[in-house]
Design an enzyme around this catalytic site. Sequence first.
Site, PDB file in Angstrom:
ATOM      1  N   LYS A  22       0.837  -1.212   0.000  1.00 17.51           N
ATOM      2  CA  LYS A  22       0.000   0.000   0.000  1.00 17.51           C
ATOM      3  C   LYS A  22       0.865   1.254   0.000  1.00 17.51           C
ATOM      4  CE  LYS A  22      -1.844   1.785   3.979  1.00 17.51           C
ATOM      5  NZ  LYS A  22      -1.697   3.231   4.195  1.00 17.51           N
ATOM      6  N   ASN A  23       1.814   1.343   0.937  1.00  7.21           N
ATOM      7  CA  ASN A  23       2.526   2.613   1.107  1.00  7.21           C
ATOM      8  C   ASN A  23       3.532   2.895  -0.005  1.00  7.21           C
ATOM      9  OD1 ASN A  23       0.944   3.217   3.253  1.00  7.21           O
ATOM     10  ND2 ASN A  23       2.431   2.605   4.823  1.00  7.21           N
ATOM     11  N   CYS A 116      -5.600   8.070   8.613  1.00  2.78           N
ATOM     12  CA  CYS A 116      -5.980   7.583   9.944  1.00  2.78           C
ATOM     13  C   CYS A 116      -5.669   8.628  11.006  1.00  2.78           C
ATOM     14  CB  CYS A 116      -5.214   6.307  10.285  1.00  2.78           C
ATOM     15  SG  CYS A 116      -5.789   4.871   9.388  1.00  2.78           S
ATOM     16  N   ARG A 121       0.273  14.393  12.851  1.00 11.24           N
ATOM     17  CA  ARG A 121       0.693  14.169  11.460  1.00 11.24           C
ATOM     18  C   ARG A 121       0.813  15.464  10.641  1.00 11.24           C
ATOM     19  NH1 ARG A 121      -2.173   8.906   9.032  1.00 11.24           N
ATOM     20  NH2 ARG A 121      -0.089   8.506   8.248  1.00 11.24           N
ATOM     21  N   ASP A 304       3.569   0.509  12.167  1.00 11.64           N
ATOM     22  CA  ASP A 304       2.353  -0.053  11.564  1.00 11.64           C
ATOM     23  C   ASP A 304       2.084  -1.488  12.024  1.00 11.64           C
ATOM     24  OD1 ASP A 304       2.169   2.342  10.247  1.00 11.64           O
ATOM     25  OD2 ASP A 304       2.923   1.588   8.342  1.00 11.64           O
ATOM     26  N   ARG A 396      -9.296   0.053   3.466  1.00 13.07           N
ATOM     27  CA  ARG A 396      -8.423   1.026   2.800  1.00 13.07           C
ATOM     28  C   ARG A 396      -7.053   0.436   2.541  1.00 13.07           C
ATOM     29  NH1 ARG A 396      -7.654   5.704   6.462  1.00 13.07           N
ATOM     30  NH2 ARG A 396      -5.794   5.614   5.191  1.00 13.07           N
TER      31      ARG A 396
END
Length: 417
Positions: A22-23, A116, A121, A304, A396
């Site tokens: 994903k990232n 999220c 952030r 994560d 997601r």
Amino acid sequence: MKQIIIQGGNLLEGTIRISGAKNSAVALVPASLLSDELVKLDNIPNISDIDALNEILTFLGAKVSRKGELMEIDSSAVENKSIPESISKKLRASYYFMGALLGKYKKVEMYFPGGCSIGARPINLHLKGFEALGAKVIGEGSKYTIIADELKGGHIYLDTVSVGATINIMLAAVKATGITIIDNAAKEPEIVNVATFLNQMGAKISGAGTSQIRITGVEKLGSCYMEVIPDRIEAGTYVIAGALMGKNLKIENIIPEHIEALLTKLREMGVSLDTYDDYLTISKSDNLKPVDITTQVYPGFATDLQQPITALLTTCNGVSTLEETIYENRFQNVEYLNKLGANITIDGQKIIIDGPSKLVGKKVVATDLRAGACLILSGLTAQGETIIEEVEHILRGYENIIEKLEAVGAKIKLEEI
Ligand code: EPU
């Protein structure tokens, strides 16, 4: 609204194949805008974060086609328009359009990204990087206009190691004139994947994967084909599932080196696992030893995986501790684990897990992506039925999570409510 229902207690046997990261994918897709020609991205995971990025690409006028894991992006007709807040805030990675559009058109107008809710952030380091390349940043509320007459290579020191800022500055710098140096750069495998992609398009980036990245600007970027690396966080999540409920469970399409910090901790706990070139096998073990874990930037223990591994720590014999050093608000899973019967206390940025606990299924909430993954893992072990609400967060970031777990023996289903 969707919810996941799990009947716990079933062993997991068979093979789980890991999807593209994903990232990495969420950076490669916006980065493709920098090319003037067709870009082919393979191993793109089918997750809703990618759908949200597609929406932005399509809004800007790119032609996007997806066949299975292959995504083709033709940006030749892109028009550099202001990206509305409604689509910017769908995900964190919308911020990569800042670097990509600034790099290509020297101007970008968009809003603060979503993602999220696990801490403040901020994006100050991204903006500081753009400014070091000669851009002017105008912030009005959550809207940002970033503009440059010319982007010129600069020397940037990141005060905090940031994956997003490192990638975003690379995106803005590839077409700047001269040489850009990023010091104290993030070293995550996703950074290397993005740099390799940009180099295949014609960029000149060296040092990705180390703390100093050097970018020599080029005028034009062309077509290329790139594969997304396997998702190390998805891999880690299923490895933990194997430690909880595996019966010689095989996790394939992984790069074991990318999850070495996790594997080391599992071995310290006494988990039975065997690693091979691109897969591993893992089984549930009894009497696991407690451990102390501190999250770190790569190659340290990934933040994560902090919430997912908490599910395993509740089964260890004794007191484990887990310290979160990256985000201020990444313990929202604890309330729900305790509701299931765990014994966890929060002490500032640390949690203390007193195990082993026998979990019993209840109704819980996925407050964020990895908290949701943690609750699925605990649901697999809990006695009876666990219902997880707000699972849109999970969808997601985990491709076909229901199908993957069902195929190895979990009793799990997704319901529309
Ligand atoms: N930070 C700043 N200023 C900035 C940028 C970051 O202070 O301008 C701070 C953050 O507040 C945080 C730390 O630096 O305390 C690290 O943040 P980073 O920028 O590395 O995180 P990110 O780029 O926003 C990516 C992943 C996250 C993952 C982190 C760390 C994406 C889209 N997100 O976030 O993934 O946790 O790197 O590895 O790539 C997830 O997948 O669940 C997830 C949250």
